[in-house]
Design a protein around this motif. Structure first.
Motif, PDB file in Angstrom:
ATOM      1  N   SER A  35      11.745  -3.512   1.603  1.00 57.91           N
ATOM      2  CA  SER A  35      11.515  -2.903   0.187  1.00 57.91           C
ATOM      3  C   SER A  35      12.718  -2.239  -0.038  1.00 57.91           C
ATOM      4  N   ASN A  36      13.296  -1.325   1.016  1.00 57.31           N
ATOM      5  CA  ASN A  36      14.552  -0.654   0.752  1.00 57.31           C
ATOM      6  C   ASN A  36      15.913  -1.303   0.613  1.00 57.31           C
ATOM      7  N   GLY A  37      15.714  -2.685   1.310  1.00 67.92           N
ATOM      8  CA  GLY A  37      16.862  -3.472   1.096  1.00 67.92           C
ATOM      9  C   GLY A  37      16.828  -4.253  -0.146  1.00 67.92           C
ATOM     10  N   MET A  38      15.700  -4.548  -0.689  1.00 62.44           N
ATOM     11  CA  MET A  38      15.681  -5.124  -2.013  1.00 62.44           C
ATOM     12  C   MET A  38      15.626  -3.963  -3.338  1.00 62.44           C
ATOM     13  N   LYS A  39      15.366  -2.928  -2.763  1.00 62.67           N
ATOM     14  CA  LYS A  39      15.429  -1.703  -3.930  1.00 62.67           C
ATOM     15  C   LYS A  39      14.342  -1.571  -4.623  1.00 62.67           C
ATOM     16  N   VAL A  40      13.014  -1.901  -4.098  1.00 62.34           N
ATOM     17  CA  VAL A  40      11.710  -1.871  -4.750  1.00 62.34           C
ATOM     18  C   VAL A  40      10.739  -1.229  -4.104  1.00 62.34           C
ATOM     19  N   PRO A  41       9.832  -0.650  -4.717  1.00 58.71           N
ATOM     20  CA  PRO A  41       8.783   0.215  -4.377  1.00 58.71           C
ATOM     21  C   PRO A  41       8.095  -0.497  -3.047  1.00 58.71           C
ATOM     22  N   PHE A  42       7.667   0.135  -2.117  1.00 61.27           N
ATOM     23  CA  PHE A  42       7.003  -0.420  -0.920  1.00 61.27           C
ATOM     24  C   PHE A  42       5.890  -1.132  -1.334  1.00 61.27           C
ATOM     25  N   ASP A  43       5.158  -0.749  -2.386  1.00 58.71           N
ATOM     26  CA  ASP A  43       3.846  -1.441  -2.885  1.00 58.71           C
ATOM     27  C   ASP A  43       4.333  -2.684  -3.644  1.00 58.71           C
ATOM     28  N   ALA A  44       5.315  -2.984  -3.982  1.00 56.63           N
ATOM     29  CA  ALA A  44       5.724  -4.390  -4.641  1.00 56.63           C
ATOM     30  C   ALA A  44       5.491  -5.339  -3.597  1.00 56.63           C
ATOM     31  N   LEU A  45       5.533  -4.991  -2.306  1.00 56.05           N
ATOM     32  CA  LEU A  45       5.492  -5.903  -1.306  1.00 56.05           C
ATOM     33  C   LEU A  45       3.789  -6.344  -0.929  1.00 56.05           C
ATOM     34  N   THR A  46       2.968  -5.200  -1.374  1.00 59.19           N
ATOM     35  CA  THR A  46       1.469  -5.516  -1.026  1.00 59.19           C
ATOM     36  C   THR A  46       0.590  -5.583  -2.339  1.00 59.19           C
ATOM     37  N   VAL A  47       1.255  -5.531  -3.482  1.00 59.33           N
ATOM     38  CA  VAL A  47       0.257  -5.794  -4.805  1.00 59.33           C
ATOM     39  C   VAL A  47      -0.379  -6.959  -4.716  1.00 59.33           C
ATOM     40  N   ARG A  48      -1.649  -6.791  -5.210  1.00 57.30           N
ATOM     41  CA  ARG A  48      -2.619  -7.962  -4.925  1.00 57.30           C
ATOM     42  C   ARG A  48      -2.508  -8.485  -6.556  1.00 57.30           C
ATOM     43  N   PRO A  49      -2.839  -9.586  -6.832  1.00 55.31           N
ATOM     44  CA  PRO A  49      -3.033 -10.286  -8.203  1.00 55.31           C
ATOM     45  C   PRO A  49      -4.074  -9.320  -9.083  1.00 55.31           C
ATOM     46  N   LYS A  50      -3.744  -9.250 -10.200  1.00 53.00           N
ATOM     47  CA  LYS A  50      -4.570  -8.298 -11.259  1.00 53.00           C
ATOM     48  C   LYS A  50      -5.735  -8.835 -11.784  1.00 53.00           C
ATOM     49  N   THR A  51      -6.954  -8.148 -11.529  1.00 53.12           N
ATOM     50  CA  THR A  51      -8.010  -8.353 -12.132  1.00 53.12           C
ATOM     51  C   THR A  51      -8.572  -7.289 -13.149  1.00 53.12           C
ATOM     52  N   PRO A  52      -9.358  -7.491 -14.259  1.00 49.76           N
ATOM     53  CA  PRO A  52      -9.919  -6.439 -15.175  1.00 49.76           C
ATOM     54  C   PRO A  52     -10.290  -5.169 -14.461  1.00 49.76           C
ATOM     55  N   TYR A  53     -11.004  -5.323 -13.122  1.00 47.85           N
ATOM     56  CA  TYR A  53     -11.963  -4.400 -12.435  1.00 47.85           C
ATOM     57  C   TYR A  53     -11.355  -4.855 -11.035  1.00 47.85           C
ATOM     58  N   GLU A  54     -11.687  -3.830 -10.017  1.00 47.54           N
ATOM     59  CA  GLU A  54     -11.508  -4.108  -8.868  1.00 47.54           C
ATOM     60  C   GLU A  54     -12.267  -3.084  -7.626  1.00 47.54           C
ATOM     61  N   ILE A  55     -13.159  -3.700  -7.001  1.00 53.21           N
ATOM     62  CA  ILE A  55     -13.704  -2.634  -5.888  1.00 53.21           C
ATOM     63  C   ILE A  55     -13.105  -2.901  -4.490  1.00 53.21           C
ATOM     64  N   VAL A  56     -12.556  -2.132  -4.072  1.00 57.08           N
ATOM     65  CA  VAL A  56     -11.748  -2.327  -2.740  1.00 57.08           C
ATOM     66  C   VAL A  56     -12.527  -2.048  -1.533  1.00 57.08           C
ATOM     67  N   LYS A  57     -12.591  -2.753  -0.614  1.00 62.54           N
ATOM     68  CA  LYS A  57     -13.439  -2.303   0.768  1.00 62.54           C
ATOM     69  C   LYS A  57     -12.572  -2.471   1.769  1.00 62.54           C
ATOM     70  N   PRO A  58     -12.264  -1.481   2.402  1.00 63.66           N
ATOM     71  CA  PRO A  58     -11.323  -1.213   3.674  1.00 63.66           C
ATOM     72  C   PRO A  58     -11.672  -2.245   4.509  1.00 63.66           C
ATOM     73  N   ALA A  59     -13.000  -2.172   4.993  1.00 63.44           N
ATOM     74  CA  ALA A  59     -13.530  -3.005   6.064  1.00 63.44           C
ATOM     75  C   ALA A  59     -13.262  -4.243   5.848  1.00 63.44           C
ATOM     76  N   GLU A  60     -13.131  -4.972   4.604  1.00 56.80           N
ATOM     77  CA  GLU A  60     -12.838  -6.339   4.467  1.00 56.80           C
ATOM     78  C   GLU A  60     -11.338  -6.574   4.292  1.00 56.80           C
ATOM     79  N   MET A  61     -10.457  -5.497   4.447  1.00 51.09           N
ATOM     80  CA  MET A  61      -8.842  -5.783   4.342  1.00 51.09           C
ATOM     81  C   MET A  61      -8.410  -5.915   5.729  1.00 51.09           C
ATOM     82  N   GLN A  62      -7.027  -6.525   5.586  1.00 51.32           N
ATOM     83  CA  GLN A  62      -6.331  -6.613   6.743  1.00 51.32           C
ATOM     84  C   GLN A  62      -5.404  -5.195   6.658  1.00 51.32           C
ATOM     85  N   PRO A  63      -5.434  -4.324   7.519  1.00 51.06           N
ATOM     86  CA  PRO A  63      -4.519  -3.024   7.475  1.00 51.06           C
ATOM     87  C   PRO A  63      -3.181  -3.409   7.923  1.00 51.06           C
TER      88      PRO A  63
END
Length: 183
Positions: A56-84
């Motif tokens: 991210s620093n090499g491309m000069k973008v926020p770290f989160d630009a690498l982890t952003v998910r596709p947009k939806t009108p709402y989102e429930i996030v369940k860490p138990a279902e995520m890959q950390p």
């Protein structure tokens, strides 16, 4: 839903191509080997947080630009279902709950640090601030060459644009929420 590795792979490739960077060029800018970069772009393996910060620093973008998910009108996030994202041999687990979409200017993370775990973070983009609230355990943070102990129920704010570190100094798993503000 794609795994975090596939989300990261697609985002890195898209961002690299948008910047007209070859793999060789990004490898030189980030300090990440071309072979590791190719592996990450394929979604193979599990890149460390440090590797992703370098990219991210090499491309000069926020770290989160690498982890952003596709947009939806709402989102429930369940860490138990995520890959950390993992650090310190899996003893530090970072769940990207709400990544910065490059327009929102902030991101929200959920982290778990096992007893004795340690993670040193690369500097974030200039002006980035971290806001952390600890919900379990005791966390030691070193930022700006100062050491802070943050216990359950306490919060801290500090500049994240220099090298900083997190250490679980207690006997229980540290659980925390982190907000990164990107000016």
């Amino acid at each position: 839903m794609d795994t975090m590795n596939l989300i990261v792979a697609k985002n890195i490739k898209r961002l690299r191509e948008e910047r007209n960077l070859s793999m060789d060029q990004l490898a030189k800018l980030s300090g990440v080997s071309k072979s590791m970069l190719a592996q990450v772009e394929r979604g193979d393996g599990n890149p460390t947080l440090s590797t992703l910060w370098k990219l991210s620093n090499g491309m000069k973008v926020p770290f989160d630009a690498l982890t952003v998910r596709p947009k939806t009108p709402y989102e429930i996030v369940k860490p138990a279902e995520m890959q950390p994202l993992l650090e310190d041999n899996g003893k530090v687990r970072n769940y990207s709950l709400f990544p910065d979409d490059e327009n929102r200017r902030f991101a929200v993370y959920y982290l778990e640090l096992e007893p004795g775990s340690y993670w040193q973070s690369e500097p974030h983009l200039r002006g980035t601030e971290e806001f952390i609230t600890v919900f379990g355990g005791t966390l030691e943070i070193i930022a700006d060459n100062q050491c802070f102990a943050v216990a359950k129920g306490e919060s801290i704010r500090f500049m994240g644009d220099t090298i900083h570190s997190y250490r679980n100094t207690g006997a229980e798993t540290v659980v925390l929420h982190m907000i990164l503000y990107n000016p």
